[in-house]
Motif scaffolding. Sequence first.
Motif, mmCIF file in Angstrom:
data_model
loop_
_atom_site.group_PDB
_atom_site.id
_atom_site.type_symbol
_atom_site.label_atom_id
_atom_site.label_comp_id
_atom_site.label_asym_id
_atom_site.label_seq_id
_atom_site.Cartn_x
_atom_site.Cartn_y
_atom_site.Cartn_z
ATOM 1 N N ALA A 30 1.150 -0.733 -0.216
ATOM 2 C CA ALA A 30 0.065 0.189 0.293
ATOM 3 C C ALA A 30 1.254 1.168 0.228
ATOM 4 O O ALA A 30 2.279 0.881 0.433
ATOM 5 C CB ALA A 30 -0.799 0.244 1.178
ATOM 6 N N GLU A 31 0.383 2.107 -0.852
ATOM 7 C CA GLU A 31 1.212 3.421 -0.433
ATOM 8 C C GLU A 31 -0.160 5.144 -0.602
ATOM 9 O O GLU A 31 -0.956 4.606 -0.759
ATOM 10 C CB GLU A 31 1.826 4.168 -1.639
ATOM 11 N N THR A 32 -0.054 5.908 -0.093
ATOM 12 C CA THR A 32 -1.095 6.887 0.999
ATOM 13 C C THR A 32 -0.723 7.568 -0.981
ATOM 14 O O THR A 32 0.765 8.372 -1.339
ATOM 15 C CB THR A 32 -0.357 6.980 2.042
ATOM 16 N N LYS A 33 -1.346 8.253 -1.631
ATOM 17 C CA LYS A 33 -1.884 8.388 -2.888
ATOM 18 C C LYS A 33 -1.816 10.789 -2.328
ATOM 19 O O LYS A 33 -1.632 10.580 -0.972
ATOM 20 C CB LYS A 33 -2.764 9.123 -3.951
ATOM 21 N N ASP A 35 -4.020 13.089 -2.739
ATOM 22 C CA ASP A 35 -5.652 12.992 -1.999
ATOM 23 C C ASP A 35 -5.627 12.412 -1.053
ATOM 24 O O ASP A 35 -6.339 12.957 0.083
ATOM 25 C CB ASP A 35 -6.264 13.359 -2.784
ATOM 26 N N GLY A 36 -4.434 12.145 0.137
ATOM 27 C CA GLY A 36 -4.349 11.055 1.146
ATOM 28 C C GLY A 36 -5.319 9.818 1.202
ATOM 29 O O GLY A 36 -5.579 8.915 2.077
ATOM 30 N N SER A 37 -5.860 9.257 -0.075
ATOM 31 C CA SER A 37 -6.668 8.109 -0.559
ATOM 32 C C SER A 37 -5.626 6.667 -0.523
ATOM 33 O O SER A 37 -4.113 6.909 -0.843
ATOM 34 C CB SER A 37 -7.314 7.516 -1.785
ATOM 35 N N GLU A 38 -5.535 5.013 -0.584
ATOM 36 C CA GLU A 38 -4.357 4.638 -0.430
ATOM 37 C C GLU A 38 -4.884 3.602 -1.989
ATOM 38 O O GLU A 38 -5.723 3.492 -1.864
ATOM 39 C CB GLU A 38 -4.151 3.896 0.642
ATOM 40 N N CYS A 80 7.023 -8.372 12.388
ATOM 41 C CA CYS A 80 7.663 -8.416 11.432
ATOM 42 C C CYS A 80 7.177 -7.689 10.501
ATOM 43 O O CYS A 80 7.361 -6.948 9.726
ATOM 44 C CB CYS A 80 7.681 -10.077 10.428
ATOM 45 N N MET A 81 5.970 -7.175 10.552
ATOM 46 C CA MET A 81 4.584 -5.875 9.607
ATOM 47 C C MET A 81 5.811 -5.136 9.486
ATOM 48 O O MET A 81 5.990 -3.868 8.139
ATOM 49 C CB MET A 81 3.182 -5.780 10.375
ATOM 50 N N GLU A 82 6.632 -4.584 10.417
ATOM 51 C CA GLU A 82 7.117 -3.133 10.941
ATOM 52 C C GLU A 82 8.981 -3.068 9.282
ATOM 53 O O GLU A 82 8.515 -2.428 8.794
ATOM 54 C CB GLU A 82 8.207 -3.033 11.508
ATOM 55 N N GLY A 83 9.203 -4.405 8.900
ATOM 56 C CA GLY A 83 9.630 -4.625 8.084
ATOM 57 C C GLY A 83 10.045 -4.893 6.823
ATOM 58 O O GLY A 83 10.601 -5.321 6.023
ATOM 59 N N MET A 84 8.236 -4.837 6.347
ATOM 60 C CA MET A 84 7.972 -5.685 4.918
ATOM 61 C C MET A 84 7.146 -4.398 4.282
ATOM 62 O O MET A 84 6.603 -2.841 4.799
ATOM 63 C CB MET A 84 6.692 -6.920 4.535
ATOM 64 N N LYS A 85 8.303 -4.466 3.262
ATOM 65 C CA LYS A 85 7.472 -3.345 2.465
ATOM 66 C C LYS A 85 8.230 -3.888 0.951
ATOM 67 O O LYS A 85 9.204 -4.500 0.478
ATOM 68 C CB LYS A 85 8.210 -1.662 2.549
ATOM 69 N N THR A 86 7.720 -2.835 -0.265
ATOM 70 C CA THR A 86 8.357 -3.463 -1.418
ATOM 71 C C THR A 86 9.211 -2.277 -1.672
ATOM 72 O O THR A 86 9.990 -0.801 -0.968
ATOM 73 C CB THR A 86 7.246 -2.911 -2.686
ATOM 74 N N LYS A 107 6.544 -10.040 -6.336
ATOM 75 C CA LYS A 107 6.166 -8.153 -6.318
ATOM 76 C C LYS A 107 4.988 -7.542 -6.557
ATOM 77 O O LYS A 107 3.865 -8.540 -6.710
ATOM 78 C CB LYS A 107 6.904 -7.944 -7.973
ATOM 79 N N GLY A 108 4.922 -6.932 -6.397
ATOM 80 C CA GLY A 108 3.466 -5.734 -7.189
ATOM 81 C C GLY A 108 3.141 -5.352 -8.028
ATOM 82 O O GLY A 108 4.487 -5.365 -8.377
ATOM 83 N N ARG A 109 2.604 -5.001 -8.240
ATOM 84 C CA ARG A 109 2.447 -4.357 -9.904
ATOM 85 C C ARG A 109 3.311 -3.025 -10.157
ATOM 86 O O ARG A 109 3.716 -2.012 -10.828
ATOM 87 C CB ARG A 109 0.712 -4.072 -9.905
ATOM 88 N N SER A 110 2.468 -2.062 -9.192
ATOM 89 C CA SER A 110 3.044 -0.467 -8.969
ATOM 90 C C SER A 110 3.096 0.593 -7.621
ATOM 91 O O SER A 110 4.056 1.395 -7.989
ATOM 92 C CB SER A 110 2.239 0.007 -9.941
ATOM 93 N N VAL A 111 2.989 0.178 -6.750
ATOM 94 C CA VAL A 111 3.858 0.296 -5.328
ATOM 95 C C VAL A 111 4.947 0.002 -5.578
ATOM 96 O O VAL A 111 5.629 -1.027 -4.889
ATOM 97 C CB VAL A 111 2.709 -0.810 -3.593
#
Length: 117
Positions: A30-33, A35-38, A80-86, A107-111
Motif C-alpha cells: 500500500a501507498e498513500t496518494k 489526496d490522502g487515499s490509499e 515482522c510487519m514493520e520491516g515488510m515493504k516493497t 512483487k506488486g505491480r506498481s507500488v
Amino acid sequence: MLGKRVLVVANLKAKNLVGFKSHGMVLCAAETKEDGSEKVEFVEPPMGAPLGEVVTFEGLPPPTPLSASQVEKKKVFAACMEGMKTNDECVGTWNGHVFMTTAGPCKGRSVKGGAMR
C-alpha cells in the motif's frame, strides 16, 4: 480475487471474518496518494511458482514453521510487519531480504516503497 495468485500468511490465530473463520491473511502493498487515499495491490508470486510453496527470504535460512498459538503468543507476525515493504522495483522485502520462490521474487505491480500488510 478469483484466479489471482497471492501470498498468504498462514498459521495466524483464527478470526471471524464475515461469518467464517479466517486462519490467514493475503499480503498487499500500500501507498498513500497525494489526496490522502490509499492505493493497495496484491504482492504476487511469479507465474512459475508452485501453488502452496513456502516463501523464503534471500540471504536467510528457510523459515521455521510455527503453530498459530506460537505466532499469536510471541507476536511473530506483528513484529515482522514493520520491516515488510516493497522496494523501488515493486519487489516484496523484509528488512531488505527479498521474498523469494523457486521461480523468482514476489512483487506488486506498481507500488514502490509501500508498506506490506
